[in-house]
Design an enzyme around this catalytic site. Sequence first.
Site, short mmCIF file in Angstrom:
data_model
loop_
_atom_site.label_atom_id
_atom_site.label_comp_id
_atom_site.label_asym_id
_atom_site.label_seq_id
_atom_site.Cartn_x
_atom_site.Cartn_y
_atom_site.Cartn_z
N ASP A 290 50.65 33.00 34.17
CA ASP A 290 49.50 33.50 34.91
C ASP A 290 49.96 34.87 35.39
O ASP A 290 50.76 34.97 36.31
CB ASP A 290 49.19 32.59 36.11
CG ASP A 290 47.99 33.08 36.88
OD1 ASP A 290 47.84 34.31 37.03
OD2 ASP A 290 47.20 32.24 37.37
N HIS A 291 49.49 35.93 34.72
CA HIS A 291 50.15 37.23 34.97
C HIS A 291 49.97 37.72 36.40
O HIS A 291 50.71 38.57 36.86
CB HIS A 291 49.72 38.28 33.93
CG HIS A 291 48.36 38.86 34.17
ND1 HIS A 291 47.21 38.24 33.80
CD2 HIS A 291 47.99 40.04 34.74
CE1 HIS A 291 46.18 39.00 34.13
NE2 HIS A 291 46.61 40.10 34.70
N LYS B 3 52.70 39.86 39.45
CA LYS B 3 52.44 41.12 40.16
C LYS B 3 53.29 41.17 41.43
O LYS B 3 53.33 40.20 42.19
CB LYS B 3 50.95 41.24 40.52
CG LYS B 3 50.04 41.41 39.29
CD LYS B 3 48.60 41.62 39.71
CE LYS B 3 47.64 41.52 38.54
NZ LYS B 3 47.51 42.72 37.73
N GLU C 183 36.42 43.96 38.82
CA GLU C 183 36.75 44.84 37.69
C GLU C 183 35.55 45.73 37.41
O GLU C 183 34.41 45.27 37.49
CB GLU C 183 37.03 44.01 36.44
CG GLU C 183 38.30 43.20 36.53
CD GLU C 183 38.52 42.40 35.26
OE1 GLU C 183 39.08 42.95 34.31
OE2 GLU C 183 38.08 41.24 35.22
N ASP D 125 37.96 32.08 33.32
CA ASP D 125 38.80 33.23 32.99
C ASP D 125 39.61 33.71 34.19
O ASP D 125 40.75 34.13 34.04
CB ASP D 125 37.88 34.37 32.49
CG ASP D 125 38.65 35.55 31.97
OD1 ASP D 125 39.56 35.34 31.14
OD2 ASP D 125 38.37 36.69 32.39
N HIS E 271 44.02 32.84 38.26
CA HIS E 271 44.45 33.94 39.14
C HIS E 271 43.98 33.76 40.59
O HIS E 271 44.75 33.89 41.53
CB HIS E 271 43.93 35.29 38.63
CG HIS E 271 44.21 35.54 37.18
ND1 HIS E 271 45.35 35.12 36.56
CD2 HIS E 271 43.50 36.20 36.21
CE1 HIS E 271 45.34 35.50 35.29
NE2 HIS E 271 44.22 36.15 35.05
N LYS F 282 32.92 41.14 36.55
CA LYS F 282 33.08 42.30 35.68
C LYS F 282 31.92 43.25 35.96
O LYS F 282 30.88 42.85 36.46
CB LYS F 282 33.05 41.86 34.22
CG LYS F 282 34.22 40.93 33.89
CD LYS F 282 34.77 41.16 32.51
CE LYS F 282 35.89 40.21 32.19
NZ LYS F 282 37.23 40.74 32.47
C1 BG6 Z 1 42.87 38.25 32.40
C2 BG6 Z 1 41.43 37.95 32.08
O1 BG6 Z 1 43.58 37.07 32.62
O2 BG6 Z 1 42.92 39.05 33.57
C3 BG6 Z 1 40.65 39.24 31.90
O3 BG6 Z 1 41.36 37.19 30.89
C4 BG6 Z 1 40.82 40.13 33.10
O4 BG6 Z 1 39.27 38.98 31.67
C5 BG6 Z 1 42.29 40.30 33.45
O5 BG6 Z 1 40.25 41.38 32.78
C6 BG6 Z 1 42.45 41.05 34.75
O6 BG6 Z 1 43.80 41.35 34.93
P1 BG6 Z 1 44.26 42.58 35.81
O7 BG6 Z 1 45.74 42.47 35.84
O8 BG6 Z 1 43.76 43.80 35.12
O9 BG6 Z 1 43.62 42.39 37.15
#
Ligand code: BG6
Length: 508
Positions: free
Chosen positions: A183-184, A188, A222, A241, A246, A346
């Site tokens: 989970d990126h 952060k 976003e 998503d 997140h 979005k």
């Molecule tokens: C991803 C989603 O996990 O995270 C995307 O699939 C989203 O839809 C993105 O745009 C947002 O990541 P960040 O790091 O740009 O906030």
Amino acid sequence: MENPKNLIFIIFGASGDLTSRKLIPAIFSLKNQKILPEKYAILGVGRSKLSDEDFRTRMSGAIVSYSEEKSDDKGLIPDFVKDIYYHSMDSTSENDFLTLKMILGQLDEKYGMDGNYIFYMATPPSLYEIIAINLSKSGLANNETGFRRFIIEKPFGYDLETGKKLNKTLHELISEDQIFRIDHYLGKETVQNLLVTRFANGMFEPLWNRNYIHRVEITSAENLGVGDRGGYYDSAGALRDMVQNHLLQMVGLTAMEPPSSLDADAIRNEVLKVFQSLQPIREEDVAKQVIRGQYTPSLIRGECVTGYRHEKDVAINSRTETYVAIKFFINNWRWGDVPFYIRTGKRLPTRVTEIVVHFKQTPHHLFRRESGKLDANQLIIRIQPDEGMLLKFDMKEPGSGFNLKNVNMDFHYKDLADVRVPSAYERLLHDVMLGDSTLFSRDDEVETAWKFLEPIQKAWKNNKEIKVFGYPAGTWGPEHANDLIEGDNLTWRYPCKNLADEELYCEL
Ligand code: BG6
């Protein structure tokens, strides 16, 4: 920092976007920081027919385009890509895995390595199970001759049932400690800083509860639309998503109890307890507590912006949400009756992710406030961009009387000279190489998060009366989302106004 053991990093889906945009630039950066293993190789795997040289050329281009280290004065790129290889195969074919095993054996021998492999699934999720099955059948998943780790990208299933099924299939083949669900957001810096802010400072924790906090708000906005990911997004939507992973992880870290140590399970146990304490939203309350929206065409600074339904690979009558806002409670002693509000979308006016902790009012109002301004104290933890923290509080306005002025005390990461904030993927890939799963989602966390979302998914599926509100691209989502916030004159924090009249980038 520690150097991991020698290993081969295998990427399934290597010809895709994720490899070029995130994975290869992140590994390149680790190399430049000298924290890769002494010996390593990267093997890209995909259907496209490419030679090693073709793939190296592509990856060199990817580094030039996407790496933060723009210039290659020192000739680092050629030195990096020489250890990258490519193998074309069909991941659904059991036989092809025997060839893969042979190739890995040859690389192992060539480099004099120890049989340690990390498999990264950068493929569509529908392939995760079959790849794991084929790796297992070919003996490549077996941990005995070196470590075998599996990195899996979200979505981890589609709902509670499929999430459980994916976990079950994986557990039949490999053990939980071999699985790294990425989970990126957890990679952060500012998300990790939440732990430090809360548990390294004596002054926040005593206030961090229902006695002093009025409500908590988490926004992940976003400004971009779905771009060329319409096919994936239309079957996912914002709830799957962004919220399932997140946003709920940010809720977990904001609301958790202090862990007893920094051990991976100590932290994840506390996050899990938060997820288990989420008050279930009843299906009949979904329309009241959850607002979903979809962006419609609009004119932003004279330019036409396409509505979601006209994006590439999106159904013209799609009801997929590109915006969702939820109000919920956490049923425990710390948070009883404190509303949590989360929203993501979005095509909102800007790209910003932040956590806003609103403190309660003083019990007795001695001083006059500007009319309607009730939010005296807020702690804003800015995850991105302009990472940092801001504390808002009242001061006396100079002059006669006692008029109040709300002022800011702030900290910006960018003010720390010479400190480079590493990308989330750098941190997470390095952690997998070291075998540290602290910043990865555990099976039970994922299932509990799905469980919380299940009634929402069911209500949306079963009750067509629940509206998908349109909102013009470049605005803050459906106005109905304002009604979620309880209390007179209270609303979301708007870091900047609609695109029509504000700058895109907004300062903390
Ligand atoms: C991803 C989603 O996990 O995270 C995307 O699939 C989203 O839809 C993105 O745009 C947002 O990541 P960040 O790091 O740009 O906030």
